[in-house]
Design a protein around this motif. Structure first.
Motif, PDB file in Angstrom:
ATOM      1  N   UNK A 177       0.906  -0.977  -0.037  1.00 50.79           N
ATOM      2  CA  UNK A 177      -0.046   0.173   0.246  1.00 50.79           C
ATOM      3  C   UNK A 177       0.946   1.345   0.026  1.00 50.79           C
ATOM      4  N   UNK A 178       1.818   1.438   0.721  1.00 50.95           N
ATOM      5  CA  UNK A 178       3.104   2.483   0.740  1.00 50.95           C
ATOM      6  C   UNK A 178       3.745   2.679  -0.763  1.00 50.95           C
ATOM      7  N   UNK A 179       3.721   1.533  -1.500  1.00 47.42           N
ATOM      8  CA  UNK A 179       4.327   1.538  -2.695  1.00 47.42           C
ATOM      9  C   UNK A 179       3.300   2.180  -3.553  1.00 47.42           C
ATOM     10  N   UNK A 180       1.940   1.964  -3.334  1.00 52.26           N
ATOM     11  CA  UNK A 180       0.791   2.456  -4.001  1.00 52.26           C
ATOM     12  C   UNK A 180       0.945   3.979  -3.909  1.00 52.26           C
ATOM     13  N   UNK A 181       1.246   4.530  -2.488  1.00 53.01           N
ATOM     14  CA  UNK A 181       1.082   5.936  -2.173  1.00 53.01           C
ATOM     15  C   UNK A 181       2.401   6.319  -2.981  1.00 53.01           C
ATOM     16  N   UNK A 209       1.542   9.630  -7.217  1.00 45.88           N
ATOM     17  CA  UNK A 209       1.949  10.919  -7.824  1.00 45.88           C
ATOM     18  C   UNK A 209       2.717  10.493  -9.040  1.00 45.88           C
ATOM     19  N   UNK A 210       3.421   9.432  -9.144  1.00 47.81           N
ATOM     20  CA  UNK A 210       4.202   9.100 -10.556  1.00 47.81           C
ATOM     21  C   UNK A 210       3.111   8.965 -11.761  1.00 47.81           C
ATOM     22  N   UNK A 211       1.893   8.264 -11.352  1.00 48.05           N
ATOM     23  CA  UNK A 211       1.006   7.811 -12.139  1.00 48.05           C
ATOM     24  C   UNK A 211       0.238   9.044 -12.590  1.00 48.05           C
ATOM     25  N   UNK A 212       0.175  10.179 -11.813  1.00 47.14           N
ATOM     26  CA  UNK A 212      -0.589  11.388 -12.379  1.00 47.14           C
ATOM     27  C   UNK A 212       0.259  12.057 -13.405  1.00 47.14           C
ATOM     28  N   UNK A 213       1.767  11.945 -13.202  1.00 48.62           N
ATOM     29  CA  UNK A 213       2.729  12.912 -14.158  1.00 48.62           C
ATOM     30  C   UNK A 213       3.426  12.227 -15.251  1.00 48.62           C
ATOM     31  N   UNK A 214       3.259  10.660 -15.457  1.00 49.95           N
ATOM     32  CA  UNK A 214       3.964  10.169 -16.621  1.00 49.95           C
ATOM     33  C   UNK A 214       3.275   8.672 -16.734  1.00 49.95           C
ATOM     34  N   UNK A 215       3.742   8.269 -17.881  1.00 52.59           N
ATOM     35  CA  UNK A 215       3.189   7.087 -18.362  1.00 52.59           C
ATOM     36  C   UNK A 215       3.877   5.886 -17.868  1.00 52.59           C
ATOM     37  N   UNK A 216       4.962   6.150 -17.379  1.00 56.56           N
ATOM     38  CA  UNK A 216       6.008   4.937 -16.699  1.00 56.56           C
ATOM     39  C   UNK A 216       5.326   4.810 -15.236  1.00 56.56           C
ATOM     40  N   UNK A 270       3.780   1.465 -13.167  1.00 55.07           N
ATOM     41  CA  UNK A 270       4.137   0.822 -11.950  1.00 55.07           C
ATOM     42  C   UNK A 270       2.877   1.024 -10.976  1.00 55.07           C
ATOM     43  N   UNK A 271       2.158   2.070 -10.875  1.00 53.52           N
ATOM     44  CA  UNK A 271       1.051   2.000 -10.003  1.00 53.52           C
ATOM     45  C   UNK A 271       0.114   0.923 -10.531  1.00 53.52           C
ATOM     46  N   UNK A 272      -0.239   0.696 -11.594  1.00 51.27           N
ATOM     47  CA  UNK A 272      -1.091  -0.292 -12.159  1.00 51.27           C
ATOM     48  C   UNK A 272      -0.472  -1.748 -11.704  1.00 51.27           C
ATOM     49  N   UNK A 273       0.686  -2.052 -11.784  1.00 54.87           N
ATOM     50  CA  UNK A 273       1.491  -3.411 -11.364  1.00 54.87           C
ATOM     51  C   UNK A 273       1.366  -3.428  -9.835  1.00 54.87           C
TER      52      UNK A 273
END
Length: 143
Positions: A37-41, A45-52, A56-59
């Motif tokens: 869950x911490x990894x998701x947190x 932010x990365x999910x909102x700013x980049x495709x990569x 990561x968030x999806x995985x």
């Protein structure tokens, strides 16, 4: 009421003495869920700013969901064959339901609920981890 608490503590201690591996499995699965869950947190932010970041968030969502299922499995195994309290099953089931809701909200891009629910899940998982980690261990296991 103090007698009931003492009886519950004695039953839990006896269950942990019979199957310390299952108690460790429960602790490890809660820890894994909390880290997932911490990894998701971190990746949100990365999910909102980049495709990569979105990848990561999806995985990570898949990993977090799997960790929640593992926690439920560990709680069931500790209870039924191990003789521990069934209470962690309720916690684990709650986490799995929240994880399911979290996945649906994420897929539907309902960020106004998805993000606060993620924060709530991390807090609850951390509290559950602390509850289990700070529990007094049997005297035989402590030495």
């Amino acid at each position: 009421m103090a007698t009931q608490t003492t009886a519950q503590t004695t039953a839990r201690t006896t269950a942990e003495q019979r199957s310390p591996g299952l108690a460790t499995f429960v602790r490890a699965s809660i820890a894994l869920q909390t880290v997932a869950i911490f990894f998701q947190a971190v990746t949100s932010g990365m999910a909102l700013s980049s495709q990569h970041g979105e990848l990561l968030h999806s995985g990570g969502a898949r990993g977090m969901y799997a960790a929640s299922m593992l926690y439920l499995l560990a709680a069931i195994l500790a209870w039924r064959p191990g003789g521990a309290s069934p209470r962690p099953i309720a916690y684990a089931t709650g986490f799995l339901l929240l994880a399911s809701l979290q996945v649906v909200l994420g897929v539907q891009h309902v960020l106004s609920l998805h993000i606060p629910l993620g924060v709530l899940m991390f807090g609850l998982s951390l509290v559950d981890l602390a509850r289990v980690a700070l529990r007094r261990r049997p005297a035989a296991a402590a030495g």
